[in-house]
Enzyme design. Sequence first.
Site, PDB file in Angstrom:
ATOM      1  N   GLU A 111      -4.257   4.523   1.165  1.00 37.50           N
ATOM      2  CA  GLU A 111      -4.780   3.315   0.531  1.00 37.50           C
ATOM      3  C   GLU A 111      -6.208   3.506   0.025  1.00 37.50           C
ATOM      4  O   GLU A 111      -6.533   3.110  -1.086  1.00 37.50           O
ATOM      5  CB  GLU A 111      -4.730   2.150   1.529  1.00 37.50           C
ATOM      6  CG  GLU A 111      -5.371   0.883   1.001  1.00 37.50           C
ATOM      7  CD  GLU A 111      -5.335  -0.267   2.008  1.00 37.50           C
ATOM      8  OE1 GLU A 111      -4.777  -0.089   3.099  1.00 37.50           O
ATOM      9  OE2 GLU A 111      -5.869  -1.352   1.671  1.00 37.50           O
ATOM     10  N   ARG A 137       0.824  -1.218   0.000  1.00 40.30           N
ATOM     11  CA  ARG A 137       0.000   0.000   0.000  1.00 40.30           C
ATOM     12  C   ARG A 137       0.862   1.274   0.000  1.00 40.30           C
ATOM     13  O   ARG A 137       0.480   2.291   0.583  1.00 40.30           O
ATOM     14  CB  ARG A 137      -0.953   0.035   1.196  1.00 40.30           C
ATOM     15  CG  ARG A 137      -1.747  -1.245   1.402  1.00 40.30           C
ATOM     16  CD  ARG A 137      -2.612  -1.563   0.223  1.00 40.30           C
ATOM     17  NE  ARG A 137      -3.359  -2.816   0.421  1.00 40.30           N
ATOM     18  CZ  ARG A 137      -4.157  -3.333  -0.519  1.00 40.30           C
ATOM     19  NH1 ARG A 137      -4.265  -2.746  -1.691  1.00 40.30           N
ATOM     20  NH2 ARG A 137      -4.802  -4.450  -0.288  1.00 40.30           N
ATOM     21  N   ASP A 166     -11.814  -0.460   8.095  1.00 41.86           N
ATOM     22  CA  ASP A 166     -10.449  -0.447   7.600  1.00 41.86           C
ATOM     23  C   ASP A 166     -10.081   0.892   6.965  1.00 41.86           C
ATOM     24  O   ASP A 166     -10.092   1.008   5.742  1.00 41.86           O
ATOM     25  CB  ASP A 166     -10.262  -1.571   6.569  1.00 41.86           C
ATOM     26  CG  ASP A 166      -8.798  -1.834   6.276  1.00 41.86           C
ATOM     27  OD1 ASP A 166      -7.949  -1.253   6.951  1.00 41.86           O
ATOM     28  OD2 ASP A 166      -8.511  -2.626   5.363  1.00 41.86           O
ATOM     29  N   TRP A 224     -15.442  -8.631   1.298  1.00 42.62           N
ATOM     30  CA  TRP A 224     -14.539  -7.933   0.388  1.00 42.62           C
ATOM     31  C   TRP A 224     -15.295  -7.398  -0.827  1.00 42.62           C
ATOM     32  O   TRP A 224     -14.703  -7.026  -1.819  1.00 42.62           O
ATOM     33  CB  TRP A 224     -13.384  -8.851  -0.061  1.00 42.62           C
ATOM     34  CG  TRP A 224     -12.364  -9.082   1.026  1.00 42.62           C
ATOM     35  CD1 TRP A 224     -12.270  -8.404   2.197  1.00 42.62           C
ATOM     36  CD2 TRP A 224     -11.308 -10.061   1.048  1.00 42.62           C
ATOM     37  NE1 TRP A 224     -11.216  -8.891   2.950  1.00 42.62           N
ATOM     38  CE2 TRP A 224     -10.604  -9.910   2.269  1.00 42.62           C
ATOM     39  CE3 TRP A 224     -10.878 -11.047   0.152  1.00 42.62           C
ATOM     40  CZ2 TRP A 224      -9.511 -10.702   2.622  1.00 42.62           C
ATOM     41  CZ3 TRP A 224      -9.779 -11.835   0.495  1.00 42.62           C
ATOM     42  CH2 TRP A 224      -9.107 -11.671   1.719  1.00 42.62           C
ATOM     43  N   GLU A 284      -6.353 -11.986   8.033  1.00 40.34           N
ATOM     44  CA  GLU A 284      -6.141 -12.012   6.590  1.00 40.34           C
ATOM     45  C   GLU A 284      -5.130 -13.084   6.190  1.00 40.34           C
ATOM     46  O   GLU A 284      -4.218 -12.834   5.403  1.00 40.34           O
ATOM     47  CB  GLU A 284      -5.684 -10.625   6.103  1.00 40.34           C
ATOM     48  CG  GLU A 284      -6.721  -9.532   6.372  1.00 40.34           C
ATOM     49  CD  GLU A 284      -6.379  -8.181   5.764  1.00 40.34           C
ATOM     50  OE1 GLU A 284      -5.187  -7.857   5.690  1.00 40.34           O
ATOM     51  OE2 GLU A 284      -7.325  -7.474   5.384  1.00 40.34           O
TER      52      GLU A 284
HETATM   53  C1  BDP Z   1      -5.612  -3.451   4.844  1.00 36.60           C
HETATM   54  C2  BDP Z   1      -4.682  -3.531   3.702  1.00 36.60           C
HETATM   55  C3  BDP Z   1      -3.726  -4.689   3.781  1.00 36.60           C
HETATM   56  C4  BDP Z   1      -3.075  -4.690   5.152  1.00 36.60           C
HETATM   57  C5  BDP Z   1      -4.129  -4.723   6.214  1.00 36.60           C
HETATM   58  C6  BDP Z   1      -3.587  -4.634   7.633  1.00 36.60           C
HETATM   59  O1  BDP Z   1      -5.442  -3.636   2.515  1.00 36.60           O
HETATM   60  O2  BDP Z   1      -2.787  -4.554   2.759  1.00 36.60           O
HETATM   61  O3  BDP Z   1      -2.198  -5.756   5.278  1.00 36.60           O
HETATM   62  O4  BDP Z   1      -4.983  -3.639   6.071  1.00 36.60           O
HETATM   63  O5  BDP Z   1      -3.701  -3.574   8.203  1.00 36.60           O
HETATM   64  O6  BDP Z   1      -6.089  -2.149   4.869  1.00 36.60           O
HETATM   65  O7  BDP Z   1      -3.087  -5.613   8.150  1.00 36.60           O
END
Ligand code: BDP
Length: 700
Positions: A394, A170, A366, A544, A293
């Site tokens: 982002e 990002r 997020d 998503w 994730e």
């Molecule tokens: C999301 C991003 C991802 C990050 C994640 C995080 O898309 O790339 O790894 O957060 O904060 O916003 O772990």
Amino acid sequence: MLLRLLFLLLLVIGPQAGAWADDGYRLWLKYDQLPEAGLRKEWQAQTNSIRIDQNVGPTLQTAAHELQLGLQGLLGRPVPVGAAPGGKGHLRLRVAPDAALGQEGYRISYQNGGLEITGSTETAVLYGCFALLRQVQTGQRPAGLRLSSQPRIRYRLLNHWDNPNGTVERGYAGSSIWKWQELPEVLDPRYQDYARANASIGLNGVVLNNVNASARYLTPEYLRKVAAVAGVLRPYGQRVYLSVLWAAPKVIGGLKTSDPLEPQVQAWWKARTDEIYKTIPDFGGFLVKANSEGEPGPQDYSRTHADGANMLARALGQHDGIVMWRAFVYKAGSGDRFRQAYEEFQPLDGQFADKVLVQVKNGPIDFQAREPFHPLFGAMPRTPLVLEVQLTQEYLGFATHAVYLGPLIKECLEADTHRQGPGSTVAKVVDGTLEKHSLSGIAGVANIGSDRNWTGHPVGQANWYAFGRLAWDHTLRSEDLAREWTRMTLTREPAAVAAILPLLNQSRAIYVRYTTPLGLHHIMGQSLHYGPEPWLSQSARPDWTSVYYHKADAQGLGFDRTATGSDALALYAPGARHLWANPATCPPDYLLWFHHVGWGQPLSTGRTLWDELTTRYYSGTDSVRWMQQQWELAKPALDPQLYADVAARLRVQHREAQWWRDACVLYFQEFARRPLPPTLTPPARPLAEIKELVDIYQLR
Ligand code: BDP
């Protein structure tokens, strides 16, 4: 003839030479000579030399050097560094224990007729030196100067999401500034310039690598590299931290498990940690993204986040380090994503060891352009919570949209959790005063990269700046920080400053209007998170997609998070919940976060939902034109290169604001089945054409 030639030559080289050549590298630490001769004289009279004690450490030497550099530039004459004491007309730096100032606070005052910067530690004095330079840079007068300040939050960190191969997750400002393959032998001069920038705004630590961590950083080979970076950062009061991969004992340790309750796993982490402290004695600690994730974590062994965090805290043992355990978790298919971090972490309150802080993103989803504050801030009184905000844009237009984040960060800090009645702000939770925690922290996901100007968009620098200043003192006003940054970085010419400030201050609200007005969220392009894709309905997981969040149907729009819906509102204390619970009184900015509202429903603004929504998309887009005009007004006072760079980015921003507007208005119109209010001109292109744009951007 010769004279004419000379003149022409000057015209050609003029703009590139000297003070006018501004590629953004120097950030807010420019130190160009003050234009006002009188003011220069006043400061000169107080700073004939800098005086420090003999045999001081590297940080005080650094402080004296920075001050010398700054004062020489600003005042246009040499400033020698000599042995203390000094006296009238000289500037003394003095380290002396002072309980009132704590470890990092400073005081600037006149003592025996001479200016003095004092603090309990060398680092404190360094912060004081930058504070003094800020006074000079922003045109304050030296007479009667008396200033003291200490940080309200103890751990004030940037989180770099940088990978060993030089990419930045990002990241939109080039590649990583850390050149791992060259380290430890080659020390890029950027490391030092980076450290001084951080120190100048009050930060004190850096997580060097991505939360989606490679285990490699814990190998002896990489630790030598990390130690080399730490060596450059140390004199500037910046400690290094590492994000760790939970599965490291398996991946690089040759163990069969990473179960935190397994003695061999515990021994492995203990030995690794001792090794780190042998190489980097002031190592700051670990940041962990676990069971999130797809990252591994203690839950892989049916253990809790607390089991994992506490094991790492024990590995740190007597070393002066902390564990920052991230609460950014959400499991596929388990209800409203808004609730999930809360449901996993709130029951663990009280179970975390002393050295553990839980790191919580500002909002529950997020890093959206506007989110309500994360409900965990009002629900974990026995755990110190680190506030994590994202400086890299982002979800906010990467490096092409000018979005000053001061207002976003302040909005979260000032939000009232009502945990102990009114006034229980997120700021008080985070700085530890509400629950009397001795540990406190704040983290900004860095927007820094190898681009010459560090942040891609020049305005991105303001976000780095404001974050650092707010991390130091969250009571500072976002508008004041915008002014400081503008005057130190762009221009001090009053008319230009007056044109730029409203642009900065309103930029975030404008971005919200043309992308996600009225509390819409998470309707951006898939994966890349760029541009509009409200029609996105298929993805690896339902949360998503976009339709999961906006819930548009023939009746209306928005996510019902009241008791008739997911009841995420119940996660807030009654006082906080009350603000949002009733659709008739919920502030429009948060409406669709919590309510499914009928298209024809009249809002407090006097318009129906549909009319208000579309009006905001249009006015937001038009406001980017206004931003362009403001920037134009400032042109005569700006460096031409910098002016042109931002002007070009604003043109992209306007084009993309139209893209957002047309995409969202046409898409939601398919559900609302209503005409636009008569004052708005319908988009000239059909929705199908706009949908193709997303494919082009996403390279699908
Ligand atoms: C999301 C991003 C991802 C990050 C994640 C995080 O898309 O790339 O790894 O957060 O904060 O916003 O772990």
